[in-house]
Design an enzyme around this catalytic site. Structure first.
Site, mmCIF file in Angstrom:
data_model
loop_
_atom_site.group_PDB
_atom_site.id
_atom_site.type_symbol
_atom_site.label_atom_id
_atom_site.label_comp_id
_atom_site.label_asym_id
_atom_site.label_seq_id
_atom_site.Cartn_x
_atom_site.Cartn_y
_atom_site.Cartn_z
ATOM 1 N N THR A 27 0.908 -1.248 0.010
ATOM 2 C CA THR A 27 0.036 -0.146 -0.159
ATOM 3 C C THR A 27 0.784 1.220 -0.051
ATOM 4 O O THR A 27 2.132 1.214 -0.046
ATOM 5 C CB THR A 27 -0.954 0.002 1.263
ATOM 6 N N SER B 273 -7.378 -2.301 6.502
ATOM 7 C CA SER B 273 -6.613 -1.667 7.793
ATOM 8 C C SER B 273 -6.020 -0.371 7.399
ATOM 9 O O SER B 273 -5.425 0.051 8.443
ATOM 10 C CB SER B 273 -5.700 -2.763 8.189
#
Length: 560
Positions: free
Chosen positions: A369, A441
């Site tokens: 990410t 998350s």
């Protein structure tokens, strides 16, 4: 001169408060962008110098990361954004990918009910409906000031001049090259091996960006690009259609807002688990005054580990897309509930994860990410985390359009109780459904101190994102570290199951680990990766900005 006792105590308190940490990172007078690549941060600052605001910069920086950092920067993925305007107004945008209309609960199971290996992780069948362009245009429409063509122009210029490959980037491309070849064949742009110092050029991406600059959001979701993209995915056996693209919408959300001592923390709400889980962590540790212990001492690690353990147990059982699942946030975030969760905590010994409900589920999401943080000269702040899920997403690269596509469908529970590619064993709340957003998350966060903007922070790192962001905030607040030092500090992680503390390599002494083992904590003794690549900004007392760019990557802070 005589003082009353209350006044003496007040003076003593004021004199005992430590001075704010001296900055050790990049310092700027007016504005700053911190991202995974220097080129993206520089384009952001260029936009600021032209009179653009933080929201204009978000568009330019995000698109520049798709060029300079295709590992996670993207047009074919999605993300989350938290903002704070100069007047104190806050909000959040969810442009997470969605399951296509053809998706259903058992789509990745064979006739005997078993998960089909690779179907949700590699190639076109793993691709969810991208949200990045919808998110960027949603932000620009609501808050942007510069014309979209002016924002995209330097990104197109970057594509056409090419991006220099760094050593870390060359190593990543080489590591995944064979997988990319398997999915795309040897006619793809990434067939040729890249070495540090080489130049990456994406002529197809320049053409795609030119069409988007001219035609706006509709180009990606209803125009020529949408037609090319849907046909490409369908021809490769995937599920995303023109109808899926046309129906995609980004969603404004109410961020999760909570206090910790004199901090006000604004973070991402579901379908991100970041804000809820971090809220629980901070409220569980608040009664114990972690700041009285040394930084990364056995006591501080033990307290945080027990809070991590309990909050992650709740995370996987309860959280999912709020448009599909009823999430009992009023209970999960209540003081009484969180106090009860810590009732079994003891300084004398570890709490076993097997003794902490709920459900036997594990989480270990993708690390691939990227995060960037922005503060502009007007006082607006933006915190953005965006992803393709896996490294280079599904590995599926559309040569005609010039970008990789996500493998975000794997973030759902393909089959409740069966782990995904990252060991994530999902619960019912995160099962697959058409047009549903998958749990994440990602934790883009903004922190106020005494009512003023203080920190902008976030990181990649899959399931370690939440603990890395929490530790960075605590490093700056409780342990009075500069922004750069708070980012540099070694990190640790616990996520309920597996019942192990993970320490970054080289950052923690054998004595610390031995003292924790003596209390019953299990330590991951295997080789461990770095935990996150935090990019953060601190507002200094005089109003200047300090950037914290993570040395674990090629991350760079640029300001003026």
């Amino acid at each position: 001169m005589k003082y009353s006792l209350p006044l003496l105590l007040l003076l003593l308190f004021i004199n005992c408060k430590p001075n704010p940490a001296t900055p050790t990172g990049e310092v700027a007078d007016k504005a700053m962008v911190v991202s995974a690549r220097k080129e993206a941060s520089q384009i952001g600052v260029e936009i600021l110098k032209k009179g653009g605001n933080a929201f204009d910069v978000m568009v330019g920086t995000d698109l520049a990361l798709a060029v300079a950092y295709p590992f996670a920067g993207n047009l074919g993925g999605g993300g989350f954004m938290v903002y704070r305007q100069s007047n104190g107004d806050v909000g959040a945008l969810d442009y997470r990918e969605k399951a296509p209309l053809a998706a259903h609960r058992d789509m990745y199971l064979d006739s005997t009910g078993n998960v089909i290996p690779g179907m949700s992780t590699v190639g076109a069948t793993a691709v969810a409906v991208p949200g990045t362009l919808a998110g960027l245009f949603e932000v620009h429409e609501k808050f942007g000031t510069l014309p979209i063509e002016e924002i995209i122009a330097p990104v197109i210029e970057l594509v056409e001049q090419g991006v220099e490959v760094t050593e870390k980037q060359a190593n990543r491309l080489e590591y995944y090259r064979e997988q990319i070849m398997e999915v795309n064949g040897d006619n793809t742009l990434f067939y040729t091996s890249c070495k540090a110092g080489d130049t990456l050029r994406y002529s197809a991406l320049a053409n795609t960006l030119k069409r988007i600059a001219k035609n706006g959001r509709d180009e990606f979701y209803n125009g020529e690009t949408a037609k090319i993209l849907a046909k490409f995915i369908q021809d490769k056996g995937g599920f995303v259609t023109e109808e899926d693209l046309a129906s995609y919408e980004a969603q404004w959300r109410q961020p999760v807002i909570f206090t910790y001592k004199d901090l006000r923390i604004i973070s991402m709400s579901p379908p991100s688990s970041g804000g809820v889980t971090m809220n629980q962590i901070f409220k569980m540790i608040e009664p114990y005054d972690i700041g009285k212990y040394d930084h990364n001492s056995p006591e501080a690690i033990q307290l945080l580990t027990e809070a991590f353990r309990r909050s992650y147990a709740d995370r996987n059982f309860y959280l999912g897309d709020p448009d599909f699942v009823d999430i009992p946030l009023d209970v999960l975030l209540s003081g009484a509930y969180l106090k009860e969760r810590m009732d079994t905590f003891s300084w004398d010994q570890a709490t076993l994860s097997s003794e902490v409900s709920h459900g036997e589920v594990q989480i270990a999401e993708s690390m691939e990410t990227t995060h960037y943080s922005i503060v502009d000269g007007f006082g607006n702040a933006v915190s953005v985390t965006t992803t393709l899920n896996g490294a280079y997403g599904s590995k599926l690269y559309c040569d005609e359009l010039g970008f990789f596509l996500n493998n975000e469908m794997d973030d759902f529970s393909s089959k409740p109780g069966v782990p995904n590619m990252f060991g994530l064993t999902g619960a019912e709340a995160n099962s697959i459904a058409a047009e549903k957003r998958m749990l994440s998350s990602m934790t883009p966060t903004i922190v106020e101190k005494d009512g003023n903007l203080w920190l902008v922070v976030g990181t990649p790192g899959g399931s370690t994102i939440i603990t890395a962001v929490a530790q960075t905030i605590l490093n700056a607040y409780e342990f009075n570290q500069s922004m750069q030092d708070a980012v540099n500090a070694p990190r640790f992680h616990h996520q309920w199951l597996p019942d192990l503390i993970i320490f970054e390599p080289g950052g923690f002494s054998g004595d610390i680990k031995d003292r924790l083992k003596a209390k019953g904590y299990q330590i991951n003794e295997d080789r461990t990766p770095v935990i996150g690549k935090v990019d953060a900004i601190r507002v200094l007392p005089d109003g200047r900005l300090e950037g914290g760019a993570d040395p674990r990557g090629d991350d760079t802070a640029v300001g003026y």
